[in-house]
Design an enzyme around this catalytic site. Structure first.
Site, PDB file in Angstrom:
ATOM      1  CE  LYS A 114      -4.518   0.755   0.075  1.00  0.00           C
ATOM      2  NZ  LYS A 114      -5.401  -0.189  -0.478  1.00  0.00           N
TER       3      LYS A 114
HETATM    4  P1  NAD Z   1     -12.985   7.285  -3.236  1.00  0.00           P
HETATM    5  O1  NAD Z   1     -11.786   8.545  -2.968  1.00  0.00           O
HETATM    6  O2  NAD Z   1     -13.148   7.102  -4.765  1.00  0.00           O
HETATM    7  O3  NAD Z   1     -14.445   7.635  -2.446  1.00  0.00           O
HETATM    8  C1  NAD Z   1     -14.292   7.509  -0.873  1.00  0.00           C
HETATM    9  C2  NAD Z   1     -15.632   8.084  -0.482  1.00  0.00           C
HETATM   10  O4  NAD Z   1     -15.865   8.181   0.891  1.00  0.00           O
HETATM   11  C3  NAD Z   1     -16.225   9.632  -0.953  1.00  0.00           C
HETATM   12  O5  NAD Z   1     -17.335   9.724  -1.531  1.00  0.00           O
HETATM   13  C4  NAD Z   1     -15.739  10.469   0.300  1.00  0.00           C
HETATM   14  O6  NAD Z   1     -16.603  11.606   0.424  1.00  0.00           O
HETATM   15  C5  NAD Z   1     -16.289   9.278   1.240  1.00  0.00           C
HETATM   16  N1  NAD Z   1     -15.798   9.701   2.425  1.00  0.00           N
HETATM   17  C6  NAD Z   1     -14.556  10.046   3.094  1.00  0.00           C
HETATM   18  N2  NAD Z   1     -14.776  10.365   4.274  1.00  0.00           N
HETATM   19  C7  NAD Z   1     -15.792  10.066   4.760  1.00  0.00           C
HETATM   20  C8  NAD Z   1     -16.536   9.993   6.268  1.00  0.00           C
HETATM   21  N3  NAD Z   1     -15.951  10.393   7.153  1.00  0.00           N
HETATM   22  N4  NAD Z   1     -17.954   9.538   6.131  1.00  0.00           N
HETATM   23  C9  NAD Z   1     -18.698   9.203   4.980  1.00  0.00           C
HETATM   24  N5  NAD Z   1     -17.913   9.111   3.591  1.00  0.00           N
HETATM   25  C10 NAD Z   1     -16.826   9.380   3.755  1.00  0.00           C
HETATM   26  O7  NAD Z   1     -12.324   6.041  -2.462  1.00  0.00           O
HETATM   27  P2  NAD Z   1     -12.645   4.465  -3.077  1.00  0.00           P
HETATM   28  O8  NAD Z   1     -11.747   4.082  -3.733  1.00  0.00           O
HETATM   29  O9  NAD Z   1     -14.211   4.730  -3.269  1.00  0.00           O
HETATM   30  O10 NAD Z   1     -12.193   3.667  -1.588  1.00  0.00           O
HETATM   31  C11 NAD Z   1     -13.333   3.702  -0.390  1.00  0.00           C
HETATM   32  C12 NAD Z   1     -12.923   2.436   0.115  1.00  0.00           C
HETATM   33  O11 NAD Z   1     -12.844   1.188  -0.461  1.00  0.00           O
HETATM   34  C13 NAD Z   1     -11.606   2.581   1.004  1.00  0.00           C
HETATM   35  O12 NAD Z   1     -11.596   1.998   2.120  1.00  0.00           O
HETATM   36  C14 NAD Z   1     -10.463   1.839   0.121  1.00  0.00           C
HETATM   37  O13 NAD Z   1      -9.346   1.467   0.677  1.00  0.00           O
HETATM   38  C15 NAD Z   1     -11.409   0.729  -0.204  1.00  0.00           C
HETATM   39  N6  NAD Z   1     -11.111  -0.045  -1.517  1.00  0.00           N
HETATM   40  C16 NAD Z   1     -11.090   0.793  -2.813  1.00  0.00           C
HETATM   41  C17 NAD Z   1     -10.834  -0.094  -3.936  1.00  0.00           C
HETATM   42  C18 NAD Z   1     -10.668   0.988  -5.350  1.00  0.00           C
HETATM   43  O14 NAD Z   1     -10.600  -0.062  -6.256  1.00  0.00           O
HETATM   44  N7  NAD Z   1     -10.985   2.211  -5.140  1.00  0.00           N
HETATM   45  C19 NAD Z   1     -10.580  -1.541  -3.986  1.00  0.00           C
HETATM   46  C20 NAD Z   1     -10.559  -2.196  -2.563  1.00  0.00           C
HETATM   47  C21 NAD Z   1     -10.995  -1.188  -1.559  1.00  0.00           C
END
Ligand code: NAD
Length: 424
Positions: A114
């Site tokens: 990461k």
């Molecule tokens: P992103 O940046 O696209 O979206 C994050 C979202 O969370 C946004 O809508 C933001 O406004 C919201 N957010 C932030 N803080 C918040 C809070 N305190 N309360 C409510 N909402 C809040 O990120 P993402 O890629 O969608 O990732 C989200 C989660 O999924 C993370 O834990 C990430 O590690 C995990 N993840 C992502 C992927 C990927 O392919 N992008 C893969 C596996 C896991």
């Protein structure tokens, strides 16, 4: 890329402590000896760099950044890069460890890694973001590579950011290296289906879990915290399959629409305004209220430790689909388990992203690209198989889905470590 905001300070243990304690607990289930546990409890490598960046006003801002590799016993390491003000080395280590178990559970030939930069990407101009990304890539250029460590998007990073990483690495090598990073835009070696893959994988898991209790996605009532890459795509896919999305939220707050939300309209509003706040449909609700909503499926898709001992007893959903990494604290896990809530753990529920990242890496190495249907079908096969294996272990050994998923992942990594032997 979506709006992000620093979360409240962690009230229980940190994500790194959570990840290590999860490993200790699963070690008993798998029957690992202390030597193996001690190896797996540590990260192989953690690099901390500073990233000086020229700002629009001519000043230079220096950002702290990390790249952590947890384990490479099963292959090169793989894991996203996060841009967020609350990034720490310890959080990055936790996320790297979870990636190791996830890749093993999905049977991918990867270890876990990461990366992160401590910054608020919302507050940076496109030029600043590009400059910061290119300098960060240069600082870690000897750590990454298609056979070494392959980054991908995470919170606060986008396909465009991956394109800058790909270009910076390639310019330094003197030729295009498609396999150095995944989650790239289609024009520069991205995979069809990658953008939606994490949400799609979570949707497949939700479908399988509902089937186990004789229910269907059609008609299921779903609340989703986080409306970025994972949350939006999960909402979009489940609503196309007939689910009622009763609430979504982002860092600015949420919307409650008991009759079902128009996901596309909410997404268009967020695209235009940078936030869900102000979307006319439904009633406003807070992130805390969303977690306590009356619904069938609750999907935390934002950051770690959203569900804690303080709010776990308020959860009314019978299924929790962990789109985010580490959204449930250990204490909350125990409360929910006692209450009979079925948790689809992160390493299973959000594994779709790394699966299609693996497909992208394979396609890039072969310079031969697949049709979208092919990608989605193969993703379905892998996620459905991982779900079935986890479910079987959960039932046969009377352990939670989390313990079962981690037991499979950790067991595979331990086996690879033993088979390779300790060098020298
Ligand atoms: P992103 O940046 O696209 O979206 C994050 C979202 O969370 C946004 O809508 C933001 O406004 C919201 N957010 C932030 N803080 C918040 C809070 N305190 N309360 C409510 N909402 C809040 O990120 P993402 O890629 O969608 O990732 C989200 C989660 O999924 C993370 O834990 C990430 O590690 C995990 N993840 C992502 C992927 C990927 O392919 N992008 C893969 C596996 C896991």
């Amino acid at each position: 890329m979506s709006a992000v905001q620093a979360p409240e300070p962690f009230t229980e243990r940190s994500p790194w402590e959570t990840a290590r304690e999860q490993l200790r607990r699963v070690a008993d289930v798998v029957g690992l000896d202390d030597n193996m546990v001690n190896v797996l409890l540590e990260c192989k490598k953690a690099v901390e760099v500073s990233v000086p960046t020229r700002m629009e006003d001519g000043s230079v801002q220096v950002f702290d950044a990390f790249r952590v590799v947890h384990n490479v016993a099963r292959g090169p390491s793989k894991g996203g890069i996060r841009y967020h003000p609350a990034v720490t080395l310890e959080e990055t280590k936790a996320l790297a460890m979870w990636m190791t178990w996830k890749c093993a559970l999905m049977e991918l030939p990867f270890g876990g890694a990461k990366g992160g930069v401590v910054c608020d990407p919302k507050a940076l101009s496109v030029r600043e973001l590009e400059g910061m990304t290119r300098r960060y890539t240069t600082e870690i250029i000897n750590q990454i590579g298609p056979e070494v460590d392959i980054p991908a998007p995470d919170v606060g990073t986008s396909p465009q950011v991956m394109a800058w990483i790909f270009d910076t690495y390639s310019m330094n090598k003197g030729y295009s290296v498609l396999g150095v990073v995944t989650g790239k835009p289609l024009q520069v070696g991205g995979s069809r289906g990658r953008e939606e893959a994490t949400g799609r994988g979570a949707a497949f898991c939700t479908r399988e879990a509902l089937r186990k209790s004789g229910r269907d996605v059609d008609g299921a009532r779903v609340a989703i915290q986080g409306f970025g890459n994972v949350g939006y795509n999960l909402a979009d896919i489940l609503s196309r399959w007939g689910a009622t999305i009763v609430a979504v939220s982002d860092s600015t707050g949420g919307i409650h629409a008991p009759g079902g939300l128009d996901v596309q309209a909410a997404a268009a509003h967020k695209r235009e305004n940078g936030a869900l706040a102000g979307f006319g449909e439904g009633d406003d609700l807070t992130n805390e209220e969303l977690l306590a909503l009356d619904c069938d499926v609750l999907a935390p898709c934002a950051l770690e430790h959203a569900i804690t001992r303080d709010n776990a007893s308020e959860v009314k959903a019978s299924i929790i689909c962990e789109g985010a990494n580490g959204p449930t604290t250990l204490e909350a896990d125990e409360i929910l388990e006692d209450r009979g809530v079925l948790i689809l753990p992160d390493v299973l529920a959000n594994g779709g992203g790394v699966v299609v990242s693996y497909f992208e890496w394979v396609q890039g190495l072969q310079e031969y690209f697949w049709k979208e249907d092919e990608v989605n079908e193969r993703l379905n096969d892998i996620i459905t198989r991982a779900f079935a294996e986890t479910w079987r272990t959960h039932e046969e050994r009377s352990i939670s889905m989390r313990q079962a998923a981690y037991a499979i992942g950790v067991g595979r990594v331990a086996e690879a470590t033993t088979t390779r032997g300790l060098y020298p």
